[in-house]
Design an enzyme around this catalytic site. Sequence first.
Site, mmCIF file in Angstrom:
data_model
loop_
_atom_site.group_PDB
_atom_site.id
_atom_site.type_symbol
_atom_site.label_atom_id
_atom_site.label_comp_id
_atom_site.label_asym_id
_atom_site.label_seq_id
_atom_site.Cartn_x
_atom_site.Cartn_y
_atom_site.Cartn_z
ATOM 1 N N PHE A 157 0.800 -1.224 0.000
ATOM 2 C CA PHE A 157 0.000 0.000 0.000
ATOM 3 C C PHE A 157 0.834 1.275 0.000
ATOM 4 O O PHE A 157 0.425 2.292 0.575
ATOM 5 C CB PHE A 157 -0.960 0.003 1.200
ATOM 6 C CG PHE A 157 -1.618 -1.326 1.450
ATOM 7 C CD1 PHE A 157 -2.283 -1.995 0.433
ATOM 8 C CD2 PHE A 157 -1.533 -1.939 2.690
ATOM 9 C CE1 PHE A 157 -2.869 -3.225 0.655
ATOM 10 C CE2 PHE A 157 -2.113 -3.178 2.917
ATOM 11 C CZ PHE A 157 -2.788 -3.821 1.893
ATOM 12 N N CYS A 158 1.987 1.247 -0.654
ATOM 13 C CA CYS A 158 2.878 2.411 -0.696
ATOM 14 C C CYS A 158 3.151 2.956 0.706
ATOM 15 O O CYS A 158 3.267 4.168 0.921
ATOM 16 C CB CYS A 158 2.314 3.492 -1.601
ATOM 17 S SG CYS A 158 2.285 3.026 -3.351
ATOM 18 N N ALA A 159 3.236 2.019 1.657
ATOM 19 C CA ALA A 159 3.611 2.346 3.032
ATOM 20 C C ALA A 159 4.457 1.192 3.542
ATOM 21 O O ALA A 159 4.156 0.572 4.560
ATOM 22 C CB ALA A 159 2.366 2.550 3.891
#
Length: 458
Positions: A375-377
């Site tokens: 999740f781009c985290a």
Amino acid sequence: MSVSAVAADSSVCAPLAVLGRDVTVPLVTGGEVTYAALDYAASAPALQRVWDDVAAYAPYYGSVHRGAGYLSQLSTDLFENSRETVAEFLGCREGDQVVFTRSTTDSLNLLAAALPADCQVFVFETEHHASLLPWRDARVTYLNAPRTPDEAVHTLERALADRDPYGPALVCVTGASNVTGELWPVRELAAAAHAHGARIVLDAAQLAPHHPVSIDELDVDWVAFSGHKLYAPFGSGVLAGRSDWLRAAEPYLAGGGASRKVARRTDGGVDVEWHDTAARHEAGSPNVIGVYSIASACKALTEAGFDDLVAREQQLIGTVRAGLAEVPQVRILSLFGDDAPRVGVISFVVDGWNSSHFAAALSAEYGIGVRDGLFCAHPLVRTLLGSEPDEPGECGAPEAAPGEKSLNAIRVSFGAGTPDEHVERFVRAVKELVADGARWSYRTEDGRCVPDTDTAAV
């Protein structure tokens, strides 16, 4: 509380009308079903109100700030009125600027380019990459993931008190996690920042679509968010807040619109006088449609009433969390615990399942769209999964095949346009997949898990 009990009470208000609510998709097992869009945290569907407003304006589209004709004048008024609408939506203070950008990522990169010399940046490892990565030309302190809101405040206070030298500083923090949905103590973090002579920017990409956001009440210095999270397509974003650092910085982009006056010098060079308004960082022909769509969404959400929208979303959250709690193989990811306030974003893993395989089965067999990956985290998900930094896993591109373990999770997210049936179908699908397994075989193709069309159902 049972799923049925929570769902039965989900009648605070009707879901807002969004595009795609009647779209049907084919199932790999045969037939079609109405698509359940449960990936709002990536991009929310456009509100029907936004689409209608844009369609009504489109024939009158014209050049902004550059034309004497009627359509240009009308478009300019619409563009600047949209700025006022966004300022009101965000509770901007007198003197604050609203700068239109392409996205949250673009907004935070703009602010990063405007930092004063020797500015120190403090950011938790829990941030989305849009907040974690733009500060390449500054001295950055990455703070460990806190496990309570109080710990977040104390961690920040210690870091700010220990900074050396004591100069300009900026804190960047999310309002609501794009992984866990948990709300962060923004007001308390802002107070801590200001007590130590620092400023704070709020990444409201996941907060603004779900809760009212007021720069004045939260006492933050800037807010950044994206239109495509706020039910407004067309690729626009917002950076709103204090004007002094923005006025003092070189234009984010050099070109028409940012310049007030350009003249040749006798030595053959060029002298430029830049605007000191928001136009300083809005060079080029602006995305008028995108800006207007954001303003339309701001009006629609305000008129619908955040109290009712929040109450209904909390009931949907209750439906999902209660349903997942009935499946022992499911582990919901959380920093602050089960009782933490949150928005409609829930990430989880399922014992015995590769996350990409599970998400693919939800789509192919139930017509449910969710997200899987990191999740781009990446640092946050790795922390929540208790993994080592070098374990395999990429944002949206799992390496493991169906049935193999991978460093990824599944995220379900929803909002103002989500019907009860979509979350009820999701809960039912999770239970069936865990209990009975997938009804189809799957394979990995280009890093994604997809139905194997060369084989029969299993």
